[in-house]
Design a protein around this motif. Structure first.
Motif, short mmCIF file in Angstrom:
data_model
loop_
_atom_site.label_atom_id
_atom_site.label_comp_id
_atom_site.label_asym_id
_atom_site.label_seq_id
_atom_site.Cartn_x
_atom_site.Cartn_y
_atom_site.Cartn_z
N VAL A 55 23.17 -42.93 36.75
CA VAL A 55 23.90 -43.49 35.62
C VAL A 55 22.94 -44.18 34.65
CG1 VAL A 55 25.66 -45.17 34.92
CG2 VAL A 55 26.02 -43.75 36.95
N PHE A 56 21.93 -44.83 35.19
CA PHE A 56 20.92 -45.47 34.35
C PHE A 56 20.19 -44.42 33.50
CE2 PHE A 56 16.74 -47.30 33.47
CZ PHE A 56 17.11 -48.54 32.95
N GLN A 57 19.90 -43.28 34.10
CA GLN A 57 19.27 -42.19 33.36
C GLN A 57 20.21 -41.66 32.27
OE1 GLN A 57 18.16 -38.84 35.76
NE2 GLN A 57 17.19 -37.73 34.07
N LEU A 58 21.49 -41.58 32.59
CA LEU A 58 22.48 -41.14 31.61
C LEU A 58 22.49 -42.08 30.40
CD1 LEU A 58 24.89 -39.24 30.92
CD2 LEU A 58 26.37 -40.90 32.08
N ALA A 59 22.44 -43.38 30.68
CA ALA A 59 22.40 -44.36 29.59
C ALA A 59 21.14 -44.21 28.75
CB ALA A 59 22.49 -45.77 30.17
N GLY A 60 20.04 -43.81 29.40
CA GLY A 60 18.79 -43.64 28.67
C GLY A 60 18.81 -42.49 27.67
N THR A 61 19.61 -41.47 27.96
CA THR A 61 19.70 -40.32 27.04
C THR A 61 20.73 -40.55 25.93
OG1 THR A 61 21.39 -39.23 28.39
CG2 THR A 61 19.08 -38.73 28.90
N ARG A 62 21.44 -41.67 26.02
CA ARG A 62 22.51 -41.96 25.08
C ARG A 62 22.01 -42.13 23.65
NH1 ARG A 62 25.77 -42.47 22.12
NH2 ARG A 62 27.73 -43.59 22.03
N VAL A 108 19.41 -29.90 22.31
CA VAL A 108 18.51 -30.55 23.27
C VAL A 108 19.12 -31.86 23.77
CG1 VAL A 108 16.25 -31.66 23.54
CG2 VAL A 108 16.44 -29.47 22.32
N ALA A 109 19.66 -32.67 22.85
CA ALA A 109 20.23 -33.96 23.22
C ALA A 109 21.47 -33.79 24.10
CB ALA A 109 20.58 -34.76 21.97
N TYR A 110 22.31 -32.83 23.74
CA TYR A 110 23.52 -32.58 24.55
C TYR A 110 23.15 -32.12 25.95
CZ TYR A 110 25.95 -32.54 20.00
OH TYR A 110 26.43 -32.86 18.76
N ALA A 111 22.16 -31.23 26.03
CA ALA A 111 21.75 -30.69 27.32
C ALA A 111 21.19 -31.81 28.22
CB ALA A 111 20.70 -29.60 27.14
N ALA A 112 20.42 -32.71 27.64
CA ALA A 112 19.86 -33.81 28.43
C ALA A 112 20.97 -34.74 28.94
CB ALA A 112 18.86 -34.60 27.58
N TYR A 113 21.95 -34.98 28.09
CA TYR A 113 23.06 -35.86 28.48
C TYR A 113 23.90 -35.22 29.58
CZ TYR A 113 26.31 -39.72 27.63
OH TYR A 113 27.08 -40.86 27.74
N ILE A 114 24.13 -33.94 29.43
CA ILE A 114 24.92 -33.22 30.44
C ILE A 114 24.19 -33.18 31.78
CG2 ILE A 114 25.77 -30.92 31.07
CD1 ILE A 114 26.40 -30.53 28.06
N ALA A 115 22.87 -32.95 31.72
CA ALA A 115 22.09 -32.90 32.97
C ALA A 115 22.14 -34.25 33.69
CB ALA A 115 20.65 -32.52 32.66
N ALA A 116 22.02 -35.34 32.92
CA ALA A 116 22.07 -36.67 33.54
C ALA A 116 23.46 -36.95 34.11
CB ALA A 116 21.69 -37.73 32.51
N ALA A 117 24.49 -36.55 33.39
CA ALA A 117 25.86 -36.75 33.88
C ALA A 117 26.12 -35.91 35.13
CB ALA A 117 26.86 -36.38 32.79
N GLN A 118 25.58 -34.69 35.14
CA GLN A 118 25.75 -33.83 36.30
C GLN A 118 25.08 -34.43 37.54
OE1 GLN A 118 27.57 -31.15 36.69
NE2 GLN A 118 26.89 -30.76 38.79
N SER A 119 23.93 -35.05 37.32
CA SER A 119 23.23 -35.70 38.44
C SER A 119 24.06 -36.84 39.00
CB SER A 119 21.87 -36.22 37.95
OG SER A 119 21.21 -36.91 38.99
N ALA A 120 24.65 -37.65 38.13
CA ALA A 120 25.50 -38.75 38.59
C ALA A 120 26.73 -38.22 39.31
CB ALA A 120 25.91 -39.62 37.40
#
Length: 203
Positions: free
Chosen positions: A122-129, A87-99
């Motif tokens: 990128v801010f969303q990506l940092a939030g899933t970190r 779940v955590a990896y998928a959320a991080y990948i989705a945020a990175a894909q958006s950026a």
């Protein structure tokens, strides 16, 4: 006197006869007692052996049950942790894909509108970190850190490019942001590979 004389006449020694009778009786009694003691001793020894065997069996069963419970708990924890990581990896990948998509759209003409969209992604990506830090492992955490650093650098490069484009800076300075985009892409690919390896999905 009459009995003794009569016995003497018959050739029988009465005291010896009585002594012999007493010895045989005592021997029989002693033998009987010895047999009883032997039987009781055997029964007690057998009972103790049975108790000891039952105790050892119970201890063995308890150890086996304890090990089974520990193994089952470890298996369930491993399944739970793998799902949390997925779940955590998928959320991080989705945020990175958006950026990544926002930056790609702004490669040719970076402006304030698209750079704001990049910043938000990128801010969303940092939030899933933080979720990645919790579930790990350390190898994934390191790759994620590298990707996030590249994302912030990409955001800065695109903002700089938008400003320079608006003020007429030569093109060779403007397109520095494309280099930052390429670095981010490499970090993105590295994270994808690391996540697949960790989840056992690599070919």
């Amino acid at each position: 006197m009459g009995d003794q004389s009569c016995s003497a006449n018959l050739g029988i020694n009465l005291p010896e006869l009585l002594d012999g009778s007493m010895d045989q009786g005592m021997a029989a009694v002693v033998a009987g007692l010895a047999g009883m003691v032997g039987a009781l001793g055997g029964a007690v020894a057998g009972g103790l052996a049975a108790v000891r065997g039952a105790r050892l069996g119970a201890e063995t069963s308890a150890r086996a049950l304890r090990q089974q419970v520990q193994d089952q708990a470890a298996t369930e924890h491993a399944h739970w942790l793998r799902e949390q990581r997925r779940v955590a990896y998928a959320a991080y990948i989705a945020a990175a894909q958006s950026a990544r998509e926002r930056a790609f759209d702004a490669l040719d003409t970076p402006d304030d509108t698209v750079t704001d969209a990049i910043y938000e992604a990128v801010f969303q990506l940092a939030g899933t970190r933080s979720s990645l830090t919790l579930v790990g492992p350390g190898t994934i955490d390191q790759v994620a850190t590298t990707l996030l650093s590249a994302a912030w650098e990409m955001d800065r490069a695109f903002r700089t490019a938008a400003t320079e484009l608006a003020t007429g800076i030569p093109a060779n300075r403007i397109f520095v942001h494309s280099q930052a985009y390429s670095v981010f892409n490499r970090g993105y690919d590295d994270f994808l590979e690391a996540a697949r390896d960790q989840l056992g999905a690599s070919s």
